[in-house]
Scaffold this motif. Structure first.
Motif, PDB file in Angstrom:
ATOM      1  N   ARG A  86     -59.525 -37.642 -12.641  1.00  0.00           N
ATOM      2  CA  ARG A  86     -60.526 -37.654 -13.712  1.00  0.00           C
ATOM      3  C   ARG A  86     -61.785 -36.961 -13.183  1.00  0.00           C
ATOM      4  O   ARG A  86     -62.420 -37.464 -12.254  1.00  0.00           O
ATOM      5  CB  ARG A  86     -60.870 -39.086 -14.141  1.00  0.00           C
ATOM      6  CG  ARG A  86     -59.658 -39.938 -14.522  1.00  0.00           C
ATOM      7  CD  ARG A  86     -59.016 -39.489 -15.808  1.00  0.00           C
ATOM      8  NE  ARG A  86     -57.941 -40.380 -16.206  1.00  0.00           N
ATOM      9  CZ  ARG A  86     -58.063 -41.379 -17.063  1.00  0.00           C
ATOM     10  NH1 ARG A  86     -59.242 -41.632 -17.615  1.00  0.00           N
ATOM     11  NH2 ARG A  86     -57.033 -42.141 -17.371  1.00  0.00           N
ATOM     12  N   THR A  94     -69.346 -43.051  -9.708  1.00  0.00           N
ATOM     13  CA  THR A  94     -67.885 -42.975  -9.808  1.00  0.00           C
ATOM     14  C   THR A  94     -67.254 -44.350  -9.613  1.00  0.00           C
ATOM     15  O   THR A  94     -66.172 -44.609 -10.136  1.00  0.00           O
ATOM     16  CB  THR A  94     -67.316 -41.986  -8.779  1.00  0.00           C
ATOM     17  OG1 THR A  94     -67.698 -42.387  -7.454  1.00  0.00           O
ATOM     18  CG2 THR A  94     -67.799 -40.569  -9.043  1.00  0.00           C
ATOM     19  N   LEU A 101     -61.498 -48.073 -15.241  1.00  0.00           N
ATOM     20  CA  LEU A 101     -60.118 -47.591 -15.354  1.00  0.00           C
ATOM     21  C   LEU A 101     -59.136 -48.592 -14.739  1.00  0.00           C
ATOM     22  O   LEU A 101     -58.042 -48.819 -15.275  1.00  0.00           O
ATOM     23  CB  LEU A 101     -59.985 -46.230 -14.675  1.00  0.00           C
ATOM     24  CG  LEU A 101     -60.725 -45.067 -15.339  1.00  0.00           C
ATOM     25  CD1 LEU A 101     -60.671 -43.825 -14.461  1.00  0.00           C
ATOM     26  CD2 LEU A 101     -60.129 -44.765 -16.718  1.00  0.00           C
ATOM     27  N   THR A 110     -55.348 -43.394  -8.765  1.00  0.00           N
ATOM     28  CA  THR A 110     -56.195 -42.741  -9.767  1.00  0.00           C
ATOM     29  C   THR A 110     -57.505 -42.332  -9.096  1.00  0.00           C
ATOM     30  O   THR A 110     -58.165 -43.142  -8.449  1.00  0.00           O
ATOM     31  CB  THR A 110     -56.480 -43.670 -10.948  1.00  0.00           C
ATOM     32  OG1 THR A 110     -55.249 -43.983 -11.605  1.00  0.00           O
ATOM     33  CG2 THR A 110     -57.429 -43.007 -11.949  1.00  0.00           C
ATOM     34  N   VAL A 112     -61.314 -40.510  -9.293  1.00  0.00           N
ATOM     35  CA  VAL A 112     -62.466 -40.147 -10.124  1.00  0.00           C
ATOM     36  C   VAL A 112     -63.423 -39.323  -9.266  1.00  0.00           C
ATOM     37  O   VAL A 112     -63.847 -39.764  -8.196  1.00  0.00           O
ATOM     38  CB  VAL A 112     -63.196 -41.403 -10.648  1.00  0.00           C
ATOM     39  CG1 VAL A 112     -64.450 -41.007 -11.435  1.00  0.00           C
ATOM     40  CG2 VAL A 112     -62.262 -42.244 -11.503  1.00  0.00           C
TER      41      VAL A 112
END
Length: 328
Positions: A86, A94, A101, A110, A112
């Protein structure tokens, strides 16, 4: 107005100036308003040269990270742990995005990344200088499913992975780890790590690992009061570095060490961390529970606590403390 101002500067090219008066007339605002917008563009990573006689010219634009570039670099290094990227131009932190999330069920890995943080934070609520397009400001989600008391080991693992990646990217700089979460070169900070955990029934639901790396910042990006304690890879090396390459190198190291950790436990990480530390076996002042004390860090224990030999000879394990420069 910023977009139109940028268009006018770009039309001139990097070799030609456009006067403040011309910009003022074209945009129908005051020259003071032009100056303020120029400062905003500079804060966003644009390099603009100002001349009282000639006006302004655009020298360089910020280099933006892209998901395509990051994905390619990660693939080249065999990184399989990333569960989605992302990218943001600007966020408050962040850490906040990654936490949201994680609560929504985002998978482990994941990632960021933001070009700029307006309220980046480090340990103990400290703010982190994170201007646009010049550093690596990122957080990623881990779901280790282990007891909460193992969390300090993950911070140390992250520091080892980051130190090894930056040593490779910024050779010959002698980058080392300051317990528990800072990376230093020449005694000045270039990177910080912040792991924030959420647990349920004494087990980790998820961990948000936040990393800030001062990659291509110049001395002008730092407040004067930080110049003696903070620096960047660019300042130290005299050249810019590829941010996407550094991100990929970090995750290649982290993926390898995380697998070792899950397979063999903390002992291999402990050995590497101690070899990379720049603060072991040196007398230091420590702030523990708001009180100052002195001692000499001598290593880590099996749980990841810092072992400190106090002035009276006793060896004390510390999970949370602040190492500060000696007085006088």
């Amino acid at each position: 107005m910023n977009n139109r101002l940028l268009e006018l500067l770009e039309q001139q090219g990097s070799e030609h100036y456009i006067s403040g008066e011309q910009l003022s007339q074209a945009l129908q605002v005051s020259r003071t308003a032009i100056w303020k917008q120029i400062k905003k563009l500079e804060a966003a990573g644009y390099r603009i040269e100002a001349s009282r006689r000639l006006g302004y010219r655009l020298i360089d634009r910020p280099s933006k990270l892209t998901a395509l570039e990051l994905g390619a670099k990660l693939g080249e290094k065999g990184v399989a742990m990333i569960g989605g990227i992302r990218l943001f131009d600007e966020v408050d932190s962040t850490q906040n995005i990654a936490q949201r999330l994680a609560e929504e069920g985002a998978p482990e890995g994941t990632l960021v990344i933001a070009e700029q943080q307006t309220n980046g934070r480090g340990r103990m609520g400290r703010k982190w200088v994170s201007p646009s397009g010049k550093g690596i400001w990122m957080s990623f989600i881990l779901r280790p499913g282990m007891p909460i008391h193992f969390a300090p080991q993950l911070t140390l693992l992250t520091a080892v992975a980051l130190c090894r990646a930056l040593r490779a990217a910024a050779a010959p700089l002698d980058i080392g780890i300051k317990w528990p979460n800072d990376l230093l070169v020449g005694g000045r900070k270039i990177s910080g790590i912040l792991l924030e955990t959420t647990a349920e029934e004494e087990r980790l639901r998820y961990v948000i690992a936040g990393i800030g790396i001062s990659v291509n910042l110049t001395e002008d990006d730092y407040p004067p009061e930080l110049l003696d304690i903070a620096t960047s890879l660019r300042i130290q090396l005299g050249r810019e570095l590829d941010r996407a390459e550094i991100v990929a190198s970090f995750f290649a190291q982290f993926q390898q060490l995380y697998a070792v950790y899950q397979r063999e436990g903390f002992a291999p990480i402990q050995t590497i961390w101690e070899a990379l530390s720049v603060t072991l076996h040196k007398p230091t002042r420590l702030i523990v529970g708001g009180k100052a004390t002195t001692g000499t860090p001598i290593g880590l224990n099996d749980q990841g606590a810092l072992l400190v030999r106090m002035d009276d000879g006793a060896v004390v394990p510390l999970f949370s403390a602040e190492q500060v420069p000696p007085q006088g």
